[in-house]
Design a protein around this motif. Structure first.
Motif, mmCIF file in Angstrom:
data_model
loop_
_atom_site.group_PDB
_atom_site.id
_atom_site.type_symbol
_atom_site.label_atom_id
_atom_site.label_comp_id
_atom_site.label_asym_id
_atom_site.label_seq_id
_atom_site.Cartn_x
_atom_site.Cartn_y
_atom_site.Cartn_z
ATOM 1 N N ILE A 190 92.636 -4.225 27.843
ATOM 2 C CA ILE A 190 92.369 -5.255 28.848
ATOM 3 C C ILE A 190 92.446 -4.600 30.221
ATOM 4 C CG2 ILE A 190 93.112 -7.445 29.853
ATOM 5 C CD1 ILE A 190 94.423 -8.113 27.167
ATOM 6 N N ILE A 191 91.394 -4.775 31.008
ATOM 7 C CA ILE A 191 91.345 -4.233 32.368
ATOM 8 C C ILE A 191 91.436 -5.385 33.346
ATOM 9 C CG2 ILE A 191 89.990 -2.912 34.033
ATOM 10 C CD1 ILE A 191 88.475 -1.786 31.494
ATOM 11 N N PHE A 192 92.507 -5.392 34.150
ATOM 12 C CA PHE A 192 92.607 -6.342 35.254
ATOM 13 C C PHE A 192 91.961 -5.708 36.474
ATOM 14 C CE2 PHE A 192 95.912 -8.571 32.920
ATOM 15 C CZ PHE A 192 95.695 -9.878 33.313
ATOM 16 N N GLU A 193 90.992 -6.401 37.057
ATOM 17 C CA GLU A 193 90.371 -5.908 38.283
ATOM 18 C C GLU A 193 90.604 -6.935 39.382
ATOM 19 O OE1 GLU A 193 86.194 -4.073 40.067
ATOM 20 O OE2 GLU A 193 86.411 -4.470 37.918
ATOM 21 N N VAL A 194 91.306 -6.503 40.438
ATOM 22 C CA VAL A 194 91.741 -7.413 41.496
ATOM 23 C C VAL A 194 90.925 -7.148 42.754
ATOM 24 C CG1 VAL A 194 93.706 -8.299 42.796
ATOM 25 C CG2 VAL A 194 94.073 -7.304 40.521
ATOM 26 N N ALA A 195 90.330 -8.208 43.292
ATOM 27 C CA ALA A 195 89.484 -8.090 44.483
ATOM 28 C C ALA A 195 90.060 -8.920 45.624
ATOM 29 C CB ALA A 195 88.061 -8.551 44.177
ATOM 30 N N VAL A 196 90.006 -8.364 46.831
ATOM 31 C CA VAL A 196 90.432 -9.058 48.050
ATOM 32 C C VAL A 196 89.356 -8.837 49.106
ATOM 33 C CG1 VAL A 196 92.158 -9.186 49.887
ATOM 34 C CG2 VAL A 196 92.889 -8.777 47.527
ATOM 35 N N PRO A 197 88.769 -9.900 49.657
ATOM 36 C CA PRO A 197 87.724 -9.730 50.674
ATOM 37 C C PRO A 197 88.305 -9.249 51.993
ATOM 38 C CG PRO A 197 88.272 -12.041 50.460
ATOM 39 C CD PRO A 197 89.050 -11.320 49.381
ATOM 40 N N SER A 198 87.433 -8.793 52.873
ATOM 41 C CA SER A 198 87.880 -8.296 54.179
ATOM 42 C C SER A 198 88.342 -9.418 55.092
ATOM 43 C CB SER A 198 86.753 -7.517 54.859
ATOM 44 O OG SER A 198 85.594 -8.333 55.010
#
Length: 372
Positions: A238-246
């Motif tokens: 399982i790959i958790f990919e965490v994104a946060v915008p600018s």
């Protein structure tokens, strides 16, 4: 799927003299006591600073603020920046509030690290400060009288528990690694960061107990601060990919969401507040990959409410969401400021939060918290 619910019982502010409370609202001398002024109840003036006026979540909190101030017959001035990204603007508002020497200040900090100097100034000038929605974990000792908020980490855990229950069989049967996306509108406020970390930690805990290996990638803050003993991405189940915008806008959250939703191994995505959840839904309007079938569609979990999120839950575009109690939080914030001004002791208050989906969103305990 078994629906789980936490109703984190409200801790009621106790009367003065009760041992074990948080920072007192009075001191030993008249000079140091905020309540020792000759101010009458009708003359109390409080300044409250929200994170922004961008989402209906904060408008709901302001409804609670106005309701409590009217019931108590006191004056409350509510301000806030245009966006949660406008950190410097909020700090300036806090400094202006301190300079006006009100009977108390409440703030929902956009960035908990940005307000330390201001909180020290408030402490030096004996202006009581209460935090709500988001705390300041490393605030100067004695500067924050109490914090009124959901248990944000537990809220993230609640989202993970419900999502994992739906995805467990699909993960077990997957022929290769699967990806779980997470969109956080930012990584600076305690509320958003705690929810995001709680989600990652609980989902990983449940998956590891089932023999799965986890990798966490993406935004550096969440990668470094989660409690996951991860493996390299190439070795993960399982790959958790965490994104946060600018910046904290629906449009930029939608861009980050699109990047995740376009990945063929993505099976689920979590948006940790109203802006992030609406960004996921905006991205899906062009991709049409979301649905409430955990075995065949990408399932999405949101946070908070509002017209867009409620409709998506009811229609099955969102698998479910977590709701807080923003109106109640606003009410408790004003009541706490009043108690401090009256010389009473106060302590932290944990407000309720719930998991809701299409099956239970009309329940009597949940529906009142689903603001538009």
């Amino acid at each position: 799927m078994k629906k789980k619910q936490i109703a984190l019982t409200l801790a009621v502010c106790m009367i003065a003299g009760l041992a074990g409370g948080c920072q007192k609202g009075t001191a030993d001398t008249k000079e140091e006591s905020p309540s020792a002024k000759s101010t009458t109840k009708q003359e109390y003036q409080f300044k409250i600073i929200v994170q922004s006026y961008q989402s209906t979540y904060w408008q709901a909190a302001i409804q609670g603020i106005n309701k409590a101030s009217e019931e108590l017959g006191i004056k409350v001035v509510c301000t806030g920046p245009n966006s949660e990204s406008d950190i410097a603007d909020q700090v300036n508002m806090l400094n202006n509030a301190i300079n006006s020497k009100p009977d108390g200040i409440a703030i929902a900090p956009c960035d908990q690290n940005s307000v330390h100097e201001s909180l020290q100034t408030a402490l030096d000038r004996k202006v009581p400060v209460v935090c709500f929605d988001s705390g300041v974990e490393s605030a100067p000792n004695g500067a924050v009288y109490c914090t009124i908020a959901s248990d944000n980490y537990a809220s993230g855990e609640l989202a993970a528990e419900n999502l994992y229950a739906g995805l467990k069989d699909r993960i077990a049967a997957a022929p290769g690694p699967v990806r779980i996306g997470e969109v956080n509108q930012e990584s600076t406020s305690e509320s958003i960061s705690s929810r995001g970390l709680g989600f990652i930690d609980k989902f990983s805990e449940l998956a590891i107990a089932d023999g799965k290996k986890i990798a966490v990638i993406g935004n550096d803050y969440f990668v470094k601060n989660c409690n996951v003993d991860g493996v390299p991405e190439s070795e993960a189940d399982i790959i958790f990919e965490v994104a946060v915008p600018s910046q904290t806008t629906v449009e930029l959250c939608a861009t980050e969401s699109s990047n995740l939703l376009n990945k063929s191994d993505l099976i689920a995505i979590f948006g940790s507040n109203q802006v992030a959840a609406e960004g996921i839904l905006t991205a899906n309007s062009n991709l049409s990959v979301l649905g409430n079938d955990p075995d065949h569609t990408v399932v999405a979990v949101g946070f908070d409410a509002g017209t867009t999120i409620k409709a998506a839950v009811r229609d099955g575009l969102l698998y479910g969401a977590i709701t807080q109690s923003p109106v109640e939080m606003g009410e408790k914030t004003v009541e706490t400021l009043y108690q401090i001004a009256e010389g009473e002791e106060v302590k932290d208050i944990t407000t309720d939060c719930y998991w809701y989906d299409a099956d239970n969103m009309d329940d009597a305990e949940i529906a009142p918290n689903l603001y538009d």
